[in-house]
Design a protein around this motif. Structure first.
Motif, PDB file in Angstrom:
ATOM      1  N   LEU A   1      10.553 -51.169  41.288  1.00 13.84           N
ATOM      2  CA  LEU A   1      11.718 -50.290  41.187  1.00 13.84           C
ATOM      3  C   LEU A   1      11.290 -48.902  41.628  1.00 13.84           C
ATOM      4  CD1 LEU A   1      13.035 -51.439  37.700  1.00 13.84           C
ATOM      5  CD2 LEU A   1      13.929 -52.077  39.944  1.00 13.84           C
ATOM      6  N   VAL A   2      11.974 -48.353  42.637  1.00 19.27           N
ATOM      7  CA  VAL A   2      11.545 -47.104  43.255  1.00 19.27           C
ATOM      8  C   VAL A   2      12.671 -46.077  43.246  1.00 19.27           C
ATOM      9  CG1 VAL A   2      10.489 -46.123  45.323  1.00 19.27           C
ATOM     10  CG2 VAL A   2      10.155 -48.512  44.810  1.00 19.27           C
ATOM     11  N   PRO A   3      12.372 -44.822  42.865  1.00 26.08           N
ATOM     12  CA  PRO A   3      13.394 -43.767  42.873  1.00 26.08           C
ATOM     13  C   PRO A   3      13.515 -43.080  44.231  1.00 26.08           C
ATOM     14  CG  PRO A   3      11.414 -42.898  41.908  1.00 26.08           C
ATOM     15  CD  PRO A   3      11.141 -44.348  42.242  1.00 26.08           C
ATOM     16  N   GLN A   4      13.447 -43.862  45.305  1.00 27.53           N
ATOM     17  CA  GLN A   4      13.663 -43.322  46.642  1.00 27.53           C
ATOM     18  C   GLN A   4      14.211 -44.439  47.505  1.00 27.53           C
ATOM     19  OE1 GLN A   4       9.347 -42.501  47.200  1.00 27.53           O
ATOM     20  NE2 GLN A   4       9.631 -43.265  49.269  1.00 27.53           N
ATOM     21  N   GLU A   5      14.854 -44.065  48.603  1.00 25.97           N
ATOM     22  CA  GLU A   5      15.432 -45.079  49.478  1.00 25.97           C
ATOM     23  C   GLU A   5      14.314 -45.898  50.120  1.00 25.97           C
ATOM     24  OE1 GLU A   5      19.335 -43.950  51.429  1.00 25.97           O
ATOM     25  OE2 GLU A   5      18.345 -41.997  51.140  1.00 25.97           O
ATOM     26  N   LEU A   6      14.514 -47.194  50.179  1.00 27.97           N
ATOM     27  CA  LEU A   6      13.457 -48.115  50.581  1.00 27.97           C
ATOM     28  C   LEU A   6      13.140 -48.110  52.076  1.00 27.97           C
ATOM     29  CD1 LEU A   6      14.453 -51.183  48.378  1.00 27.97           C
ATOM     30  CD2 LEU A   6      12.823 -49.351  47.856  1.00 27.97           C
ATOM     31  N   ASP A   7      14.120 -47.781  52.916  1.00 30.36           N
ATOM     32  CA  ASP A   7      13.931 -47.931  54.358  1.00 30.36           C
ATOM     33  C   ASP A   7      14.018 -46.625  55.145  1.00 30.36           C
ATOM     34  OD1 ASP A   7      13.600 -50.828  54.370  1.00 30.36           O
ATOM     35  OD2 ASP A   7      15.674 -50.865  53.690  1.00 30.36           O
ATOM     36  N   VAL A   8      13.982 -45.503  54.468  1.00 28.45           N
ATOM     37  CA  VAL A   8      14.032 -44.201  55.129  1.00 28.45           C
ATOM     38  C   VAL A   8      12.604 -43.710  55.348  1.00 28.45           C
ATOM     39  CG1 VAL A   8      14.782 -41.797  54.860  1.00 28.45           C
ATOM     40  CG2 VAL A   8      16.282 -43.650  54.142  1.00 28.45           C
TER      41      VAL A   8
ATOM     42  N   HIS B   1      14.635 -35.592  39.695  1.00 25.82           N
ATOM     43  CA  HIS B   1      15.783 -35.083  40.450  1.00 25.82           C
ATOM     44  C   HIS B   1      15.396 -33.864  41.276  1.00 25.82           C
ATOM     45  CE1 HIS B   1      18.738 -37.756  38.678  1.00 25.82           C
ATOM     46  NE2 HIS B   1      18.170 -37.557  37.516  1.00 25.82           N
ATOM     47  N   GLU B   2      14.414 -33.117  40.810  1.00 20.79           N
ATOM     48  CA  GLU B   2      13.972 -31.910  41.508  1.00 20.79           C
ATOM     49  C   GLU B   2      13.146 -32.212  42.750  1.00 20.79           C
ATOM     50  OE1 GLU B   2      14.724 -28.746  40.559  1.00 20.79           O
ATOM     51  OE2 GLU B   2      15.948 -29.556  38.932  1.00 20.79           O
ATOM     52  N   VAL B   3      12.441 -33.322  42.764  1.00 16.33           N
ATOM     53  CA  VAL B   3      11.493 -33.585  43.844  1.00 16.33           C
ATOM     54  C   VAL B   3      11.933 -34.668  44.831  1.00 16.33           C
ATOM     55  CG1 VAL B   3       9.517 -32.797  42.488  1.00 16.33           C
ATOM     56  CG2 VAL B   3      10.130 -35.210  42.467  1.00 16.33           C
ATOM     57  N   LEU B   4      12.997 -35.357  44.541  1.00 17.56           N
ATOM     58  CA  LEU B   4      13.450 -36.399  45.453  1.00 17.56           C
ATOM     59  C   LEU B   4      14.116 -35.781  46.676  1.00 17.56           C
ATOM     60  CD1 LEU B   4      14.909 -38.961  42.900  1.00 17.56           C
ATOM     61  CD2 LEU B   4      12.710 -39.053  44.090  1.00 17.56           C
ATOM     62  N   THR B   5      13.938 -36.435  47.817  1.00 21.48           N
ATOM     63  CA  THR B   5      14.561 -35.944  49.044  1.00 21.48           C
ATOM     64  C   THR B   5      16.042 -36.307  49.047  1.00 21.48           C
ATOM     65  OG1 THR B   5      13.921 -37.976  50.184  1.00 21.48           O
ATOM     66  CG2 THR B   5      12.431 -36.085  50.378  1.00 21.48           C
ATOM     67  N   LYS B   6      16.794 -35.650  49.904  1.00 26.62           N
ATOM     68  CA  LYS B   6      18.225 -35.937  50.001  1.00 26.62           C
ATOM     69  C   LYS B   6      18.429 -37.381  50.445  1.00 26.62           C
ATOM     70  CE  LYS B   6      19.972 -31.404  51.334  1.00 26.62           C
ATOM     71  NZ  LYS B   6      20.625 -30.673  52.436  1.00 26.62           N
ATOM     72  N   PRO B   7      19.364 -38.074  49.805  1.00 23.17           N
ATOM     73  CA  PRO B   7      19.616 -39.467  50.205  1.00 23.17           C
ATOM     74  C   PRO B   7      19.939 -39.567  51.695  1.00 23.17           C
ATOM     75  CG  PRO B   7      20.759 -38.945  48.168  1.00 23.17           C
ATOM     76  CD  PRO B   7      20.196 -37.659  48.695  1.00 23.17           C
TER      77      PRO B   7
ATOM     78  N   THR C   1      18.834 -41.152  35.161  1.00 19.73           N
ATOM     79  CA  THR C   1      19.428 -40.356  34.080  1.00 19.73           C
ATOM     80  C   THR C   1      19.118 -40.965  32.720  1.00 19.73           C
ATOM     81  OG1 THR C   1      21.185 -39.593  35.538  1.00 19.73           O
ATOM     82  CG2 THR C   1      21.595 -39.426  33.165  1.00 19.73           C
ATOM     83  N   LEU C   2      19.230 -42.274  32.595  1.00 21.08           N
ATOM     84  CA  LEU C   2      18.931 -42.936  31.319  1.00 21.08           C
ATOM     85  C   LEU C   2      17.461 -42.772  30.947  1.00 21.08           C
ATOM     86  CD1 LEU C   2      21.067 -46.191  31.664  1.00 21.08           C
ATOM     87  CD2 LEU C   2      21.480 -44.245  30.124  1.00 21.08           C
ATOM     88  N   LEU C   3      16.581 -42.810  31.929  1.00 24.52           N
ATOM     89  CA  LEU C   3      15.151 -42.652  31.649  1.00 24.52           C
ATOM     90  C   LEU C   3      14.810 -41.252  31.138  1.00 24.52           C
ATOM     91  CD1 LEU C   3      13.595 -44.658  34.598  1.00 24.52           C
ATOM     92  CD2 LEU C   3      13.447 -45.203  32.153  1.00 24.52           C
ATOM     93  N   THR C   4      15.624 -40.253  31.478  1.00 26.14           N
ATOM     94  CA  THR C   4      15.346 -38.888  30.998  1.00 26.14           C
ATOM     95  C   THR C   4      15.430 -38.805  29.472  1.00 26.14           C
ATOM     96  OG1 THR C   4      17.633 -38.109  31.203  1.00 26.14           O
ATOM     97  CG2 THR C   4      16.205 -37.830  33.120  1.00 26.14           C
ATOM     98  N   PHE C   5      16.138 -39.723  28.852  1.00 29.42           N
ATOM     99  CA  PHE C   5      16.234 -39.722  27.389  1.00 29.42           C
ATOM    100  C   PHE C   5      14.960 -40.247  26.732  1.00 29.42           C
ATOM    101  CE2 PHE C   5      20.800 -40.134  28.611  1.00 29.42           C
ATOM    102  CZ  PHE C   5      21.202 -38.899  28.134  1.00 29.42           C
ATOM    103  N   THR C   6      14.144 -40.971  27.499  1.00 30.73           N
ATOM    104  CA  THR C   6      12.934 -41.557  26.932  1.00 30.73           C
ATOM    105  C   THR C   6      11.671 -40.768  27.256  1.00 30.73           C
ATOM    106  OG1 THR C   6      12.557 -42.962  28.859  1.00 30.73           O
ATOM    107  CG2 THR C   6      13.923 -43.872  27.096  1.00 30.73           C
ATOM    108  N   GLU C   7      11.697 -40.008  28.363  1.00 32.82           N
ATOM    109  CA  GLU C   7      10.505 -39.303  28.805  1.00 32.82           C
ATOM    110  C   GLU C   7      10.916 -38.114  29.679  1.00 32.82           C
ATOM    111  OE1 GLU C   7       6.951 -38.011  29.379  1.00 32.82           O
ATOM    112  OE2 GLU C   7       7.071 -39.884  28.263  1.00 32.82           O
ATOM    113  N   PRO C   8      10.502 -36.906  29.329  1.00 34.25           N
ATOM    114  CA  PRO C   8      10.886 -35.715  30.095  1.00 34.25           C
ATOM    115  C   PRO C   8      10.481 -35.767  31.570  1.00 34.25           C
ATOM    116  CG  PRO C   8       9.836 -35.086  28.035  1.00 34.25           C
ATOM    117  CD  PRO C   8       9.711 -36.571  28.156  1.00 34.25           C
ATOM    118  N   PHE C   9       9.430 -36.510  31.884  1.00 32.95           N
ATOM    119  CA  PHE C   9       8.979 -36.649  33.270  1.00 32.95           C
ATOM    120  C   PHE C   9      10.126 -37.020  34.201  1.00 32.95           C
ATOM    121  CE2 PHE C   9       7.889 -39.963  36.386  1.00 32.95           C
ATOM    122  CZ  PHE C   9       7.093 -39.252  37.256  1.00 32.95           C
ATOM    123  N   TRP C  10      10.996 -37.923  33.748  1.00 31.64           N
ATOM    124  CA  TRP C  10      12.061 -38.428  34.604  1.00 31.64           C
ATOM    125  C   TRP C  10      13.073 -37.357  34.976  1.00 31.64           C
ATOM    126  CZ3 TRP C  10      11.096 -42.592  37.142  1.00 31.64           C
ATOM    127  CH2 TRP C  10      10.185 -43.495  36.616  1.00 31.64           C
ATOM    128  N   ALA C  11      13.258 -36.369  34.127  1.00 29.25           N
ATOM    129  CA  ALA C  11      14.182 -35.279  34.456  1.00 29.25           C
ATOM    130  C   ALA C  11      13.687 -34.501  35.671  1.00 29.25           C
ATOM    131  CB  ALA C  11      14.352 -34.357  33.257  1.00 29.25           C
TER     132      ALA C  11
END
Length: 158
Positions: A35-42, A119-125, A106-116
């Motif tokens: 599971l990856v927080p970035q687009e798979l083919d960009v 959003h700051e470091v991901l590239t534009k979709p 967003t749901l992961l931000t409730f379990t660990e501050p790292f996930w918040a």
């Protein structure tokens, strides 16, 4: 006082701590779902740890380097392609990959501050993240290590 700056892309390779190393590398080698927080083919640029170190050393030893920023040499490919190469080298099955949704993050931000912070470091979709390191190569003499050489540092046959 003379200063310079060295900028790297997402790290990969032995000793790297990044989205790739934490969320893709071991899962691919072990044949698990990724599971990856970035687009798979960009297209996305990746900096090998060794190339980053070589760029830092070269910038510190070259007077032409002072007063500006330098980009670490990178390899640019999609996370799906990078994971596929790793799987081939590790003799692992073809990676099963899914992109994490905004809701997942967003749901992961409730379990660990790292996930918040994600959003700051991901590239534009839909936008490639591609680094131009031609000046680093030309003036500092540092080139990108071939992708498979970097991945061999972390792959191991199952």
């Amino acid at each position: 006082m003379s200063v310079t700056e060295v900028r790297a892309a997402q790290f990969y390779g032995a000793g790297a701590v990044s989205v790739f190393s934490l969320m893709v590398q071991r899962q691919v080698i072990e044949g698990r779902l990724v599971l990856v927080p970035q687009e798979l083919d960009v297209p996305h640029s990746y900096s090998a740890i060794g190339d980053t170190a070589r760029t830092l050393v070269a910038a510190s030893r070259n007077e032409q380097a002072y007063g500006r920023a330098w980009h670490v040499p990178t390899s640019t490919l999609s996370v799906r392609d990078l994971a596929g190469r790793l799987a081939d080298l590790a003799d692992a099955p073809k990676p099963r990959m899914e992109e994490m949704t905004e809701r997942d993050l967003t749901l992961l931000t409730f379990t660990e501050p790292f996930w918040a912070e994600m959003h700051e470091v991901l590239t534009k979709p839909g936008h490639p993240f591609v680094i131009d390191y031609s000046e680093t190569e030309k003036i500092l003499g540092v080139s990108a290590t071939p992708v498979n050489d970097v991945l061999r540092e972390v792959s191991y046959p199952r």
